[in-house]
Scaffold this active site. Structure first.
Site, PDB file in Angstrom:
ATOM      1  N   SER A 116     -27.893  49.063  41.828  1.00  0.00           N
ATOM      2  CA  SER A 116     -28.608  48.890  43.097  1.00  0.00           C
ATOM      3  C   SER A 116     -29.770  47.927  42.967  1.00  0.00           C
ATOM      4  CB  SER A 116     -29.146  50.256  43.525  1.00  0.00           C
ATOM      5  OG  SER A 116     -30.062  50.108  44.572  1.00  0.00           O
ATOM      6  N   TYR A 140     -34.410  57.228  42.550  1.00  0.00           N
ATOM      7  CA  TYR A 140     -33.063  56.679  42.712  1.00  0.00           C
ATOM      8  C   TYR A 140     -32.894  55.397  41.886  1.00  0.00           C
ATOM      9  CZ  TYR A 140     -29.224  54.061  44.784  1.00  0.00           C
ATOM     10  OH  TYR A 140     -28.102  53.302  44.947  1.00  0.00           O
ATOM     11  N   LYS A 144     -30.515  54.449  38.330  1.00  0.00           N
ATOM     12  CA  LYS A 144     -29.578  53.325  38.195  1.00  0.00           C
ATOM     13  C   LYS A 144     -29.968  52.451  37.007  1.00  0.00           C
ATOM     14  CE  LYS A 144     -26.828  54.228  41.624  1.00  0.00           C
ATOM     15  NZ  LYS A 144     -25.381  54.397  41.450  1.00  0.00           N
TER      16      LYS A 144
END
Ligand code: UDP
Length: 324
Positions: A116, A140, A144
């Site tokens: 991402s 988040y 990643k």
């Protein structure tokens, strides 16, 4: 090729499966159906299970002789990751380690990872290329980035080749209208705009209008789902001839503010869109726009949907007749 698609019942994974099937690959889907939809996945290909269940993974790998894995299963909401980081580190990091360990145990050496733009954090330049520093500002993004680090070690120790594809804002739907974006609750901008028209009650909120952008609303790079998927196919081919760990950015290179996306949606739908301003969402950077020139150069990637209206119009087509 025999390909395992983890998260193949989800928004991006289901579009990928459709394309892989159309190209004659043998696809197996592994999905816990927590946010995905069984209706989005061909029943004969769907194996319901969770990446945290190592035994289920072992059975899956034993039963199929996979040649490559595409990994779309993840929790992916920035806001939720701020309030429930445990779920993010558990699913996104531990789940991925379990998957990589199963690959290693069964000698599967090709891995395409859904990464991402959130790995980069606040942009230091107008557009973000692969050299940009990685300083994620939410859990988040950190999950990643952690997986991207793990992939380097798993290549060094176990020979797993990988491509991490850093998505900017995935948007739009299957041009045939069979698949589309359907989350409960929906948190993404374009579906929320379109749903506010369909439900007739409005209710669209813009999170923050005093960001350091020309109109004060956040700028994002919206990339059509099928363009994202085409990069995965190219990445798989790339790993045939390139042994290593690679990361590529996937975006159009054009940033649109929320107000610009709303104006484009008004163009496409022919309806006036009402909204109200709400406080900013925690963890949202002001601007995220990709420089994907390396992806275009090394993978030969070409995007088909370059205009925001075109992207929104495939989404509008889906939202008027959603199948799930
Ligand atoms: N956004 C918004 N209203 C919504 C959904 C999103 O204002 O109903 C904003 C969000 O705060 C962000 C941008 O739109 O600035 C894109 O958000 P989205 O959730 O679609 O993608 P993200 O960039 O978080 O992956």
């Amino acid at each position: 090729m025999r390909i395992l698609v983890c998260g193949g019942a989800g928004y991006i994974g289901s579009h990928m499966v459709k394309i892989l099937n159309s190209q004659g690959h043998t696809v197996t889907i592994f999905d816990n159906l927590s946010t995905g939809h069984a209706q989005a996945a061909p029943a004969a290909q769907l194996f319901a299970g969770d990446l945290l269940d190592k035994e289920s993974l072992a059975r899956l790998f034993k039963a199929h002789n996979f040649e490559a894995v595409m990994h779309f299963s993840a929790k992916s909401l920035v806001g939720e990751s701020m309030t429930n980081p445990s779920a993010y580190y558990t699913n996104n990091v531990i789940g991925t380690i379990n998957l990589l360990d199963a690959m290693q145990a069964h000698q599967v050496h090709r891995f395409i990872f859904s990464s991402s733009a959130a790995i980069f954090g606040p942009p230091q330049q107008k557009t973000i290329n692969e050299e940009h520093p990685c300083r994620p500002i939410n859990p988040y993004g950190r999950t990643k980035l952690m997986v991207e680090h793990i992939l380097k070690d798993y290549h060094h120790a176990y020979g797993i080749r990988s491509v991490s594809l850093r998505y900017f804002n995935a948007a739009g739907a299957d041009p045939e209208g069979k698949l589309g974006e359907s989350h409960t609750p929906e948190t993404h901008l374009i579906p929320n705009i379109l749903k506010s028209l369909i439900n007739g009650h409005g209710g669209l909120k813009i999170f923050g209008n005093s960001y350091e952008t020309p109109d004060g609303t956040c700028i994002r790079d919206y990339i059509h789902i099928n363009d994202l998927c085409s990069a995965h196919l190219l990445a798989l081919n790339f790993l045939d001839n390139n042994d290593g760990v690679f990361g590529f950015n996937l975006g159009n290179g054009n940033g649109f503010s929320i107000l610009e996306v709303i104006a484009a949606a008004e163009q496409v739908t022919g309806h006036k869109i009402k909204f109200e301003y709400a406080p900013p969402r925690e963890g949202d950077p002001a601007r995220l726009v990709a420089d994907s020139s390396l992806t275009r150069r090394l993978l030969g990637w070409k995007t088909q949907y370059t205009g925001i209206e075109e992207i929104i119009s495939t989404a509008w087509n889906w939202h008027q007749k959603p199948r799930y």
